[in-house]
Structure formats: C-alpha cells, structure tokens
Design a protein around this motif. Structure first.
Motif, short mmCIF file in Angstrom:
data_model
loop_
_atom_site.label_atom_id
_atom_site.label_comp_id
_atom_site.label_asym_id
_atom_site.label_seq_id
_atom_site.Cartn_x
_atom_site.Cartn_y
_atom_site.Cartn_z
N TYR A 1 19.74 -15.01 3.83
CA TYR A 1 20.62 -14.48 2.78
C TYR A 1 20.00 -13.32 2.01
CZ TYR A 1 23.01 -18.78 3.91
OH TYR A 1 23.65 -19.78 4.59
N GLY A 2 18.83 -12.86 2.45
CA GLY A 2 18.17 -11.76 1.75
C GLY A 2 17.75 -12.19 0.36
N TRP A 3 17.77 -11.23 -0.58
CA TRP A 3 17.45 -11.52 -1.98
C TRP A 3 18.46 -10.74 -2.82
CZ3 TRP A 3 11.69 -12.08 -3.78
CH2 TRP A 3 11.66 -12.62 -5.09
N GLN B 1 2.46 -6.02 -7.50
CA GLN B 1 3.78 -5.40 -7.24
C GLN B 1 4.56 -6.16 -6.17
OE1 GLN B 1 0.86 -4.65 -5.95
NE2 GLN B 1 0.84 -2.61 -5.05
N ILE B 2 4.04 -7.30 -5.70
CA ILE B 2 4.75 -8.09 -4.69
C ILE B 2 5.38 -9.32 -5.37
CG2 ILE B 2 4.53 -9.42 -2.56
CD1 ILE B 2 2.14 -7.69 -1.82
N HIS B 3 6.69 -9.46 -5.17
CA HIS B 3 7.42 -10.57 -5.76
C HIS B 3 7.76 -11.57 -4.66
CE1 HIS B 3 7.80 -7.91 -9.21
NE2 HIS B 3 8.03 -6.96 -8.32
N THR B 4 7.44 -12.84 -4.89
CA THR B 4 7.62 -13.85 -3.84
C THR B 4 8.70 -14.86 -4.25
OG1 THR B 4 5.88 -15.22 -4.79
CG2 THR B 4 5.20 -13.66 -3.11
N LYS B 5 9.31 -15.47 -3.24
CA LYS B 5 10.33 -16.48 -3.52
C LYS B 5 10.41 -17.44 -2.33
CE LYS B 5 15.22 -15.82 -3.24
NZ LYS B 5 16.54 -15.61 -3.83
N GLN C 1 0.84 -1.20 0.00
CA GLN C 1 0.00 0.00 0.00
C GLN C 1 0.88 1.25 0.00
OE1 GLN C 1 -3.40 -2.08 -0.16
NE2 GLN C 1 -3.45 0.13 -0.02
N LEU C 2 2.13 1.10 0.42
CA LEU C 2 3.00 2.26 0.62
C LEU C 2 4.02 2.47 -0.47
CD1 LEU C 2 3.67 1.60 4.42
CD2 LEU C 2 2.00 3.15 3.44
N THR C 3 4.31 1.42 -1.23
CA THR C 3 5.30 1.53 -2.30
C THR C 3 4.98 0.53 -3.40
OG1 THR C 3 7.66 1.67 -2.79
CG2 THR C 3 6.96 -0.11 -1.30
N ASP C 4 5.70 0.63 -4.50
CA ASP C 4 5.35 -0.17 -5.67
C ASP C 4 6.21 -1.41 -5.85
OD1 ASP C 4 3.51 1.77 -6.27
OD2 ASP C 4 4.99 2.96 -7.39
N GLU C 5 7.23 -1.56 -5.01
CA GLU C 5 8.16 -2.67 -5.23
C GLU C 5 8.42 -3.39 -3.91
OE1 GLU C 5 12.15 -3.11 -7.87
OE2 GLU C 5 11.55 -1.08 -7.34
N VAL C 6 7.79 -4.54 -3.77
CA VAL C 6 7.94 -5.32 -2.53
C VAL C 6 8.42 -6.72 -2.90
CG1 VAL C 6 6.77 -6.27 -0.50
CG2 VAL C 6 6.11 -4.00 -1.37
N TYR C 7 9.48 -7.16 -2.22
CA TYR C 7 10.01 -8.52 -2.39
C TYR C 7 9.82 -9.25 -1.08
CZ TYR C 7 11.97 -6.57 -6.59
OH TYR C 7 12.10 -5.97 -7.81
#
Ligand code: SAH
Length: 267
Positions: A192-194, A182-186, A153-159
């Motif tokens: 180790y982050g992304w 806009q949410i990318h899942t893994k 809701q606050l930004t366009d790029e979420v991982y």
C-alpha cells in the motif's frame, strides 16, 4: 577475527600486530578474491596502516574494491551512486556471523528468511531510480536498512516500510545509531506504499510481488520512477523501471533477478 566484526575498530589492535601479519590476515584475502572473475566465496577483508588515525575505517579498502570489481566493472557509471556505495558501511548491516562476507559479490542472510541484496543489485537499482538531491524516496522492504542508507547518501528524505516487525525495529535502531536521521521507518505491508507521505519522486521495491501494486503507481509523482522486481515467488523475476510521465506509465524491462517474495499482510 572478532576485530573484523567490531563496529569501532581500535588502533591498538593494529599496533599490536606486525604489518605483514596484518596484511596477511586482513588484506590479501579480498585482493585475491576481488581479482578473480568468479564471485568471491570468502573475503570481505580490510587493509590498514599503523599510521592511520584511530577513527580510520578498516573496511574502506574492501568497499573500494567492491565498487571497482563488482559494480563499476558491470557498467554502473553514476559517480554519486558509486560514491554512495563506497561510503555506506555495509558490514554494519549484516549479522555478526556474516561480517567477513559483507563485501562479497552475493546476497547475505539477515534473519527471518530474508536477505540483503548483492552489492551490484543495490547499485543497479539505485542508479535506475535516478535520485536527485531533494527527492522524496520510498523503499518497500527495509530489511537490514542498507538500501535505505545508500539512498540517504543521495537525498535528504527517505521513507522505508518493512512488514516483519523485528527487522523493522532492528533496522530503525541501526539507522539511528549510524546517524541516518533522514530515514523514516514504518512497520506495515508496503503493497500500500506510504500514503501519508505520497507522492514520491522515486519508489524502490526490494521484495518481489507477482504484479505491480497499483497503490505504488498512484503514489508516484509525475516524472517519478518505480524500480521493482515482478514475478513468481521462488523463481526468476523481471526487474522493471516504470516511469510516470504526463499521465502515461512507461515500463522498461531491465534484467532478470531473484528476490524474496513480497508477502501480504495488514495495512
Ligand atoms: N532492502 C533490504 C533487503 C530487502 S529483503 C536491505 O537493504 O537489507 C526484502 C525485505 O522485504 C524483507 O525484509 C521482507 O521482510 C520485506 N517485505 C516482504 N514483503 C513485504 C511487504 N509486503 N511490505 C514491506 N516489506 C516487505
């Protein structure tokens, strides 16, 4: 009570019930509970009117009460965070048997021994992240996908990274169904982050490691914020906000919290 767990509430149901009965069934529970000082045991109710359009959100009043009586009252002030908490349909992120408690003042089980955090903790961590539109944000611990949806809701790029494949898959399906493109899942060990998408303006960790994972500090931009619970599994942890600034790393002790442990797996 099936109507309360339905993802697409139907107006015909509302028309079929007398308004007083509807209020008794759906509205009064949350109101009484929300006015209590102690956390609600039951509730997550709704309030509606027969004149609302078919698309009316039956849980909007429950969300407004949640924001007012659980979140704003405890000092969360950022209007965009409050608006995000009011907008995201939390009842869509809990298992069917928990829907009636979706807006209560506590965490809820989401399967596999994991939990969706208490709404206040989601709001607190989101406010601490100080997300601005255009920021690239990483979450470790997708769980239900709720926290990721609040961030979106606050930004366009979420991982967001989740280690349990079944939870990662159901969250990805849910987020897609709800339109959070806009949410990318893994599925991976978020310790180790992304790296492929680093650096990030903000990183939030929603499971507790016993130390701050160095890769997450490395993947923060200069000026970036990391919000993370750190402490022993099964005990109290400390919620930290760690800011990287001009090569320095500054840690602020925010409060005591209880999170599920960050477990370790393969990359
Ligand atoms: N943010 C979630 C709730 C988090 S519960 C929500 O909004 O619903 C914590 C989650 O972290 C669990 O789903 C758990 O499986 C996950 N987790 C634990 N260790 C992890 C790791 N090393 N990497 C990624 N996810 C992890």
């Amino acid at each position: 009570m099936m109507s309360r767990s339905s993802s697409a509430p139907r107006l015909s149901l509302a028309r079929g019930l007398a308004p007083a009965l509807l209020a008794a069934l759906l509205g009064v529970g949350w109101w009484v509970m929300a006015c209590r000082e102690s956390p609600a045991e039951h509730s997550a109710g709704t309030e509606t009117s027969v004149s609302e359009p078919a698309s009316a959100d039956l849980y909007l009043e429950a969300r407004r009460a949640m924001v007012k009586y659980q979140i704003a009252i405890r000092g969360i002030e950022n209007p965009e965070v409050l608006a995000a908490m009011e907008q995201v349909p939390r009842h869509e992120f809990v298992p069917p048997e928990e829907v009636e408690q979706a807006y209560d003042d506590h965490p809820l089980p989401i399967g596999y021994g994991q939990t969706i955090s208490q709404p206040y903790i989601v709001a607190l961590m989101t406010e601490l992240l100080a997300v601005e539109r255009g920021d690239k944000v990483l979450e470790i611990g997708t769980g239900s996908g709720y926290q990721a949806a609040v961030l979106a809701q606050l930004t366009d790029e979420v991982y967001t990274v989740e280690i349990i494949p079944e939870l990662a898959a159901s969250a990805a399906e849910r987020l897609q169904r709800l339109g959070y493109t806009q949410i990318h899942t893994k599925t991976a060990d978020g310790y180790y982050g992304w790296p492929d998408h680093a650096p990030f303006d903000a990183i939030i960790v929603t499971a507790a490691p016993d130390h701050v994972p160095p890769p997450l500090i490395e993947q923060l931009k200069d000026g970036g914020r990391l919000v993370i619970p750190v402490g022993p599994p099964g005990g109290y942890q400390t919620l930290w906000r760690i800011t990287k600034s001009g090569g320095e790393v500054v840690s602020e002790n925010i409060t005591g919290v209880i999170f599920v442990p960050l477990v370790r797996g393969g990359r």
